[in-house]
Design an enzyme around this catalytic site. Structure first.
Site, short mmCIF file in Angstrom:
data_model
loop_
_atom_site.label_atom_id
_atom_site.label_comp_id
_atom_site.label_asym_id
_atom_site.label_seq_id
_atom_site.Cartn_x
_atom_site.Cartn_y
_atom_site.Cartn_z
N GLU A 186 0.80 -1.22 0.00
CA GLU A 186 0.00 0.00 0.00
C GLU A 186 0.84 1.28 0.00
O GLU A 186 0.54 2.22 0.73
CB GLU A 186 -0.96 0.00 1.20
C1 ACM Z 1 -1.95 -5.40 4.18
O1 ACM Z 1 -3.01 -5.88 4.63
N1 ACM Z 1 -1.87 -4.12 3.87
C2 ACM Z 1 -0.77 -6.22 3.97
#
Ligand code: ACM
Length: 468
Positions: A271
């Site tokens: 992310e």
């Molecule tokens: C995640 O759940 N951002 C690895």
């Protein structure tokens, strides 16, 4: 006797029961005796191994199928557990503990499906102290897990002291962090249960706590970071083009590698929503090389595969299918074909912070609601079509803690789903059956209650909670 979880590969019962186990002799007898609540002579020798009620532990390479395989023979005189390595002996002892005070006569031969069976605890969003982590390790060990992944840094907190960068713990982990001595205690307790610790420092996103401590890691003009209390993801980033940042990563990795006996070091990679693809790829590749230069194997969340198939050695697949990740899936398959190993943690099956159903007070449900049958009834090898044979090394159940603040809250999310994941990771796929699991898990609630653990009495199981 409670139902055996995870289900052993092969059991053959002869009818009738053997004597109540009274003492343990042989290799690792003291640890085993503690787990079984029994006496030991304390010297680890076997002066009268044939005596009634004796549990004898024997190392023997001929058991085969690796150091975690074991054979348990329950006879009229007592029980013999044989294994190729100490981890296998301890697994046999765990099985014996589940067989209870009158073990059935017969034989078990057992070995895990996957070499990596993990649980992840997010100690960043909310901090959990050493005794809480040790308690979580005990639960992992009871169900034959062998890896503990600690998510040590995120926007909300930096939880490991780094000697050369003291502000990380002072500012980034002001509401709780582990000293080097704390971390060694966790590693030692895990090692006593043959559990390998995998520490994670999440880069280059999820880095607000580090930026609070060291604002010069930020992109110029993006200073002014404050302690972070919201749950949104993807907002923070380090300056992926800055040599100062690589020097920071090198220092952190050097210290963490020195504290960690296990082979893996997790570098996050998820992310990083505010970083362009080329900058991200260049950054992750260099971070992977830094980890290797310090003698460890890099592991990361699945987006890291977008940086190239050999960016990291172990890719942790977390993205639920259909969550906009076609490019990531392709990259993961390319990495697997190129030799990377995969740990399967699909968020819609094994993110144990997901709610069970609409009535679950804790947790979130962005990926799915995960009832006990959902956590149990899936095949890691079938989750992503096209994965080459042998690329999957295991399964890990992450527990993110945005909404979880106490041990009891962790336990309510873990139990009963953690044992389901244990069986997914251990037992042969063709032998697994939901109805059979539901019957076997029914007696475990009483054991959890006896251990003082909180749990969720999900409606799909006819819980045997009568007081004996
Ligand atoms: C995640 O759940 N951002 C690895």
């Amino acid at each position: 006797m409670t139902g055996l979880i995870p289900r052993p590969v092969h059991t053959a019962w002869a009818g009738g029961t053997g004597p109540r186990p009274r003492r343990v002799v042989g290799e690792g007898a003291e640890t085993a005796a503690r787990l079984l609540g029994l006496d030991t002579d304390g010297r680890g020798v076997a002066p009268d191994a044939g005596a009634s009620g004796c549990v004898e532990l024997r190392l023997d390479d001929r058991v085969g199928a690796g150091p975690e395989a074991y054979r348990l023979v329950s006879g009229t005189d007592g029980v013999t557990i044989t294994a190729g390595g100490p981890a296998g002996l301890l697994h046999g002892v765990r099985t014996l503990a589940q067989l209870g005070e009158a073990p059935p006569l017969g034989e078990i031969r057992d070995a895990p499906r996957y070499a990596y069976r993990g649980g992840m605890l997010d100690v960043s969003r909310h901090f959990f102290d050493v005794p809480q982590v040790l308690c979580y390790i005990d639960l992992l060990a009871a169900y034959k897990f062998n890896h503990l992944h600690l998510h040590l840094s995120d926007d909300q907190g930096w939880r490991i002291a780094v000697g050369a960068l003291p502000r990380l713990a002072e500012m980034g982990g002001a509401d709780g962090h582990y000293s080097a001595a704390d971390f060694r205690r966790i590693v030692a307790h895990a090692a006593a249960h043959h559990i390998t610790v995998v520490p994670e420092i999440d880069l280059p996103g999820h880095t607000n706590a580090a930026l609070t401590a060291y604002p010069d890691l930020a992109v110029p003009g993006e200073s002014g970071h404050l302690p972070y209390t919201v749950q949104e993801v993807g907002l923070s980033r380090v300056d992926t083009g800055s040599e100062r940042v690589f020097a920071f990563v090198d220092t952190v990795v050097r210290e963490l590698a020195a504290l960690t006996p296990g082979p893996l070091l997790h570098v996050g990679g998820d992310e990083a929503l505010r970083i362009g693809a080329e900058d991200y790829a260049r950054f992750m590749r260099r971070v992977g090389d830094i980890v290797r230069a310090h003698g460890k194997r890099p592991m990361a969340w699945d987006e890291a595969a977008l940086a190239g198939p050999d960016t990291v050695d172990v890719v942790q697949v977390w993205r639920p299918r259909g969550h906009g990740g076609a490019a990531v899936e392709e990259a993961v398959l390319a990495a697997a074909r190129g030799g990377a190993r995969l740990v399967m943690s699909p968020a819609d099956r094994v993110y144990l912070d997901m709610k069970y159903d609409g009535d679950t007070p804790l947790g979130t449900d962005w990926a799915a609601r995960i009832g006990l049958p959902d956590a149990y009834d899936w095949d890691p090898a079938g989750y992503l079509p096209g994965i080459p044979d042998g690329a999957i090394v295991g399964v890990e159940a992450p527990l993110w803690t945005e909404t979880l603040t106490t041990s009891a809250e962790l336990q309510r999310m873990l139990l009963p789903r953690l044992p389901a994941v244990a069986e997914v990771a251990w037992s042969p796929q063709q032998d697994r059956d939901w109805d059979d699991f539901a019957r076997r898990v029914a007696g475990h609630g009483r054991w959890w209650t006896g251990q003082g653990l909180a749990w969720t009495p999900v409606g799909e199981v006819a819980w045997d909670t009568a007081v004996s």
